[in-house]
Design an enzyme around this catalytic site. Structure first.
Site, PDB file in Angstrom:
ATOM      1  N   GLU A   1      -9.365  79.046 -23.707  1.00 47.54           N
ATOM      2  CA  GLU A   1      -9.871  80.439 -23.810  1.00 47.54           C
ATOM      3  C   GLU A   1     -11.013  80.752 -22.910  1.00 47.54           C
ATOM      4  O   GLU A   1     -12.233  80.975 -23.555  1.00 47.54           O
ATOM      5  CB  GLU A   1     -10.306  80.476 -25.472  1.00 47.54           C
ATOM      6  CG  GLU A   1      -9.091  80.371 -26.571  1.00 47.54           C
ATOM      7  CD  GLU A   1      -9.990  80.329 -27.748  1.00 47.54           C
ATOM      8  OE1 GLU A   1     -11.160  80.344 -27.960  1.00 47.54           O
ATOM      9  OE2 GLU A   1      -9.049  80.074 -28.732  1.00 47.54           O
ATOM     10  N   PRO A   2     -10.814  80.714 -21.684  1.00 47.86           N
ATOM     11  CA  PRO A   2     -12.262  80.917 -21.035  1.00 47.86           C
ATOM     12  C   PRO A   2     -12.666  82.484 -20.847  1.00 47.86           C
ATOM     13  O   PRO A   2     -11.833  83.117 -20.774  1.00 47.86           O
ATOM     14  CB  PRO A   2     -11.654  80.627 -19.504  1.00 47.86           C
ATOM     15  CG  PRO A   2     -10.184  80.873 -19.504  1.00 47.86           C
ATOM     16  CD  PRO A   2      -9.760  80.670 -21.010  1.00 47.86           C
TER      17      PRO A   2
ATOM     18  N   ARG B   1     -29.058  89.110 -21.749  1.00 48.10           N
ATOM     19  CA  ARG B   1     -29.282  87.603 -21.585  1.00 48.10           C
ATOM     20  C   ARG B   1     -30.517  86.962 -21.358  1.00 48.10           C
ATOM     21  O   ARG B   1     -30.864  86.127 -22.143  1.00 48.10           O
ATOM     22  CB  ARG B   1     -28.163  87.038 -20.690  1.00 48.10           C
ATOM     23  CG  ARG B   1     -26.788  87.395 -20.891  1.00 48.10           C
ATOM     24  CD  ARG B   1     -25.709  87.044 -19.972  1.00 48.10           C
ATOM     25  NE  ARG B   1     -25.708  85.425 -20.616  1.00 48.10           N
ATOM     26  CZ  ARG B   1     -26.089  84.178 -19.945  1.00 48.10           C
ATOM     27  NH1 ARG B   1     -26.714  84.526 -18.760  1.00 48.10           N
ATOM     28  NH2 ARG B   1     -25.962  83.311 -20.463  1.00 48.10           N
TER      29      ARG B   1
ATOM     30  N   TYR C   1     -31.957  84.794 -24.312  1.00 49.28           N
ATOM     31  CA  TYR C   1     -31.593  83.280 -24.227  1.00 49.28           C
ATOM     32  C   TYR C   1     -32.523  82.837 -22.885  1.00 49.28           C
ATOM     33  O   TYR C   1     -32.398  81.631 -22.703  1.00 49.28           O
ATOM     34  CB  TYR C   1     -30.157  82.887 -23.842  1.00 49.28           C
ATOM     35  CG  TYR C   1     -29.067  83.639 -24.514  1.00 49.28           C
ATOM     36  CD1 TYR C   1     -28.659  83.033 -25.712  1.00 49.28           C
ATOM     37  CD2 TYR C   1     -28.295  84.538 -23.738  1.00 49.28           C
ATOM     38  CE1 TYR C   1     -27.459  83.936 -26.297  1.00 49.28           C
ATOM     39  CE2 TYR C   1     -27.315  85.202 -24.362  1.00 49.28           C
ATOM     40  CZ  TYR C   1     -26.797  84.702 -25.746  1.00 49.28           C
ATOM     41  OH  TYR C   1     -25.728  85.380 -26.236  1.00 49.28           O
TER      42      TYR C   1
ATOM     43  N   CYS D   1     -39.683  99.624 -24.428  1.00 50.17           N
ATOM     44  CA  CYS D   1     -40.910  99.547 -25.210  1.00 50.17           C
ATOM     45  C   CYS D   1     -40.912  98.168 -25.820  1.00 50.17           C
ATOM     46  O   CYS D   1     -41.076  97.937 -27.164  1.00 50.17           O
ATOM     47  CB  CYS D   1     -41.479 100.567 -25.813  1.00 50.17           C
ATOM     48  SG  CYS D   1     -41.591 101.938 -24.984  1.00 50.17           S
ATOM     49  N   GLU D   2     -40.782  96.986 -25.210  1.00 49.29           N
ATOM     50  CA  GLU D   2     -40.833  95.666 -25.787  1.00 49.29           C
ATOM     51  C   GLU D   2     -41.205  94.596 -24.953  1.00 49.29           C
ATOM     52  O   GLU D   2     -40.690  94.597 -23.531  1.00 49.29           O
ATOM     53  CB  GLU D   2     -39.218  95.230 -25.991  1.00 49.29           C
ATOM     54  CG  GLU D   2     -38.634  95.992 -26.866  1.00 49.29           C
ATOM     55  CD  GLU D   2     -38.623  95.410 -28.451  1.00 49.29           C
ATOM     56  OE1 GLU D   2     -38.828  94.386 -28.844  1.00 49.29           O
ATOM     57  OE2 GLU D   2     -38.131  96.270 -29.350  1.00 49.29           O
TER      58      GLU D   2
ATOM     59  N   ARG E   1     -16.415  83.521 -19.488  1.00 49.15           N
ATOM     60  CA  ARG E   1     -17.625  83.471 -18.534  1.00 49.15           C
ATOM     61  C   ARG E   1     -16.882  82.945 -17.217  1.00 49.15           C
ATOM     62  O   ARG E   1     -17.290  83.269 -16.180  1.00 49.15           O
ATOM     63  CB  ARG E   1     -18.583  82.461 -18.936  1.00 49.15           C
ATOM     64  CG  ARG E   1     -19.711  82.474 -17.945  1.00 49.15           C
ATOM     65  CD  ARG E   1     -20.718  81.448 -18.416  1.00 49.15           C
ATOM     66  NE  ARG E   1     -20.955  81.433 -19.646  1.00 49.15           N
ATOM     67  CZ  ARG E   1     -21.852  81.944 -20.395  1.00 49.15           C
ATOM     68  NH1 ARG E   1     -22.883  82.503 -19.769  1.00 49.15           N
ATOM     69  NH2 ARG E   1     -22.365  81.466 -21.705  1.00 49.15           N
TER      70      ARG E   1
ATOM     71  N   GLY F   1     -15.841  77.892 -22.859  1.00 52.29           N
ATOM     72  CA  GLY F   1     -17.315  77.134 -22.715  1.00 52.29           C
ATOM     73  C   GLY F   1     -17.277  76.683 -21.517  1.00 52.29           C
ATOM     74  O   GLY F   1     -18.340  76.234 -21.327  1.00 52.29           O
TER      75      GLY F   1
HETATM   76  N1  LLP Z   1     -13.403  81.078 -27.627  1.00 49.25           N
HETATM   77  C1  LLP Z   1     -14.212  81.260 -28.620  1.00 49.25           C
HETATM   78  C2  LLP Z   1     -13.835  81.053 -29.750  1.00 49.25           C
HETATM   79  C3  LLP Z   1     -15.617  81.728 -28.400  1.00 49.25           C
HETATM   80  O1  LLP Z   1     -16.238  82.041 -29.447  1.00 49.25           O
HETATM   81  C4  LLP Z   1     -16.133  81.842 -27.135  1.00 49.25           C
HETATM   82  C5  LLP Z   1     -17.359  82.455 -26.767  1.00 49.25           C
HETATM   83  C6  LLP Z   1     -15.248  81.747 -26.046  1.00 49.25           C
HETATM   84  C7  LLP Z   1     -13.904  81.280 -26.482  1.00 49.25           C
HETATM   85  C8  LLP Z   1     -15.493  81.923 -24.581  1.00 49.25           C
HETATM   86  O2  LLP Z   1     -16.402  81.339 -24.280  1.00 49.25           O
HETATM   87  P1  LLP Z   1     -16.895  80.927 -22.556  1.00 49.25           P
HETATM   88  O3  LLP Z   1     -15.613  80.566 -21.801  1.00 49.25           O
HETATM   89  O4  LLP Z   1     -17.158  82.453 -22.253  1.00 49.25           O
HETATM   90  O5  LLP Z   1     -18.052  80.429 -22.624  1.00 49.25           O
HETATM   91  N2  LLP Z   1     -23.295  85.727 -25.246  1.00 49.25           N
HETATM   92  C9  LLP Z   1     -23.405  84.503 -24.983  1.00 49.25           C
HETATM   93  C10 LLP Z   1     -22.182  83.689 -24.796  1.00 49.25           C
HETATM   94  C11 LLP Z   1     -21.549  83.610 -26.161  1.00 49.25           C
HETATM   95  C12 LLP Z   1     -20.362  83.050 -26.391  1.00 49.25           C
HETATM   96  C13 LLP Z   1     -19.423  83.187 -27.384  1.00 49.25           C
HETATM   97  N3  LLP Z   1     -18.247  82.690 -27.783  1.00 49.25           N
HETATM   98  C14 LLP Z   1     -23.892  84.449 -23.420  1.00 49.25           C
HETATM   99  O6  LLP Z   1     -24.371  85.331 -22.705  1.00 49.25           O
HETATM  100  O7  LLP Z   1     -24.331  83.200 -22.841  1.00 49.25           O
END
Ligand code: LLP
Length: 415
Positions: free
Chosen positions: A275-276, A314, A318, A344-345, A278, A241
């Site tokens: 768990e990174p 995205r 969002y 077409c949206e 992004r 996150g």
């Molecule tokens: N761990 C778990 C359990 C998760 O559900 C996620 C992301 C991560 C780790 C990794 O999160 P990150 O470090 O990447 O923020 N599609 C959306 C993001 C959805 C994230 C879902 N879960 C976007 O484009 O912003």
């Protein structure tokens, strides 16, 4: 050195002019920087070097096999959420003891596959799932208790887009601390399960340190109570996150976060798991697209590109901001326009009311910070083949994802 930068008016990825990639592989194409990914990974690992820490890359952010292999070679473990993602990390030779399996809807066959692979642990999200895992172990030919951790829902607001906030009681994720204690007692009493850790993940693109700290405090409090019950956990999984900079927002202060976490975990015998997704790949990728047409109506200018919402979802999903730059020599003249795709949206836009250098048909644009949740969210809507993916390493260019063909798209169907 900057990963993406202009040199003499041309936009480069590492040592490669982005234009040359578009000429060779066509557009739209995702371009990833190998060295940026490695740098991001090393910086994060380095921030936590004072404690025992396993970084499990969240495969969902970008699951291209070349990127998984790169991160595996760099020493990453993996956070997976499906049998498909398990197959991917197995394909790149991941150490199963560094794989954690998250998600609220693991199927019996996905659980079986993860049991066969002997992954490190399941991050369990409900009583039903715990029962399911236990019954699959019980029914296995040679049962071996898998590692179990319960995902706590700490009811912490993560201050991000509501679709990617996950740590509040209104969300489907995890279980409340009280229920978690109950599930731990059940798991500890089962000969088919082995309590291994405790987990949480409060959302994505989080820019403030506080929500993580609040969540961690709650998780550690549960771990303490478990200890008092004689149930020990070894791994504390704080999820992912970590937010990055898309526009002018200050990115998450990872060093401060690390200090806060280390202060809480050091001294206890826990290993930290992160768990990174992004944060490792987001700023390492761009989407290169060609301008097809420009048009004006009495109210607006439109720049119509060959990439659309099916390629980069995205903005439509969002309202996300992705900076757009000209790949070639950009015009001095600036215009305010909507950058839209061919679908077409009305929701098919990459940017709205954006001030840009005036672009002409045939010119190339790049959408920045598209390495995470870009290609993986792509679809074939409007029978549009998914784009190519290229990995750049210095002067080297490798096609790591071939562009789909329309034939391929039709090949699974029966006319
Ligand atoms: N761990 C778990 C359990 C998760 O559900 C996620 C992301 C991560 C780790 C990794 O999160 P990150 O470090 O990447 O923020 N599609 C959306 C993001 C959805 C994230 C879902 N879960 C976007 O484009 O912003």
């Amino acid at each position: 050195m900057e990963t993406f930068q202009y040199r003499d008016g041309r936009f480069f990825c590492e040592e490669v002019p982005v234009e040359s990639i578009a000429e060779r592989f066509g557009t739209p194409t995702y371009v990833y920087s190998r060295n940026r990914i490695l740098e991001n990974f090393r910086r994060l690992v380095d921030g936590f070097r004072d404690i025992s820490c396993l970084v499990c890359y969240s495969v969902k952010a970008n699951s291209n096999l070349a990127i998984l292999r790169l991160l595996r070679e760099a020493g990453a473990g993996f956070d997976i959420v499906s049998g498909g993602e398990l197959a991917r990390v197995e394909r790149v030779g991941a150490n199963p003891r560094a794989v954690v399996f998250s998600g609220v809807g693991k199927t019996a066959s996905e659980i079986d596959a993860a049991l066969r692979a002997r992954i490190l642990m399941f991050n369990v999200e409900s009583a039903g799932e715990l029962e399911m895992i236990e019954s699959r172990v019980r029914g296995a030919a040679s049962p071996e208790p898998p590692g179990i951790s319960i995902r706590i829902n700490p009811n912490v607001a993560a201050e991000t887009h509501p679709y990617i906030s996950t740590g509040e009681t209104i969300h489907k994720f995890g279980v409340a601390p009280e229920e978690a204690l109950e599930l731990y007692c059940r798991a500890a009493a089962s000969p088919y399960l082995k309590v291994r850790g405790i987990a949480c993940h409060i959302g994505s693109q989080i820019l403030a340190v506080e929500p993580f700290v609040e969540a961690l405090d709650q998780v550690l409090a549960v771990a303490q109570r478990l200890r008092a019950l004689g149930i020990g956990v070894e791994d504390v999984d704080l999820g992912g996150g970590f937010g990055i900079r898309y526009a002018a927002e200050p990115p998450l202060d990872v060093n401060r976060l690390a200090r806060e976490i280390i202060a809480r975990v050091r001294g206890a015998s826990y290993r930290l798991i992160l768990e990174p997704g992004r944060a490792l790949v987001g700023d390492a990728g761009i989407l290169v697209t060609r301008v097809l047409y420009v048009k004006q109506n009495p109210l607006k200018n439109f720049v119509i590109t060959d990439a659309g919402m099916n390629d980069l979802m995205r903005p439509a999903l969002y309202g996300s901001y992705h900076e757009i730059v000209a790949v070639g020599q950009s015009s001095e003249k600036r215009v305010r326009a909507d950058v839209v795709g061919p679908l077409c949206e009305t929701g098919d836009f990459l940017a709205r009311d954006r001030e840009l250098p005036e672009a002409k048909p045939g010119e190339l644009l790049a959408l920045l910070n598209a390495g995470a949740y870009g290609y993986v969210l792509a679809s074939n809507y409007n029978t549009r083949p998914r784009s190519a993916e290229v990995l750049v390493d210095g002067e080297q260019i490798q096609l790591v994802g071939r562009r789909e063909s329309v034939e391929e798209l039709m090949s699974r169907e029966t006319p």
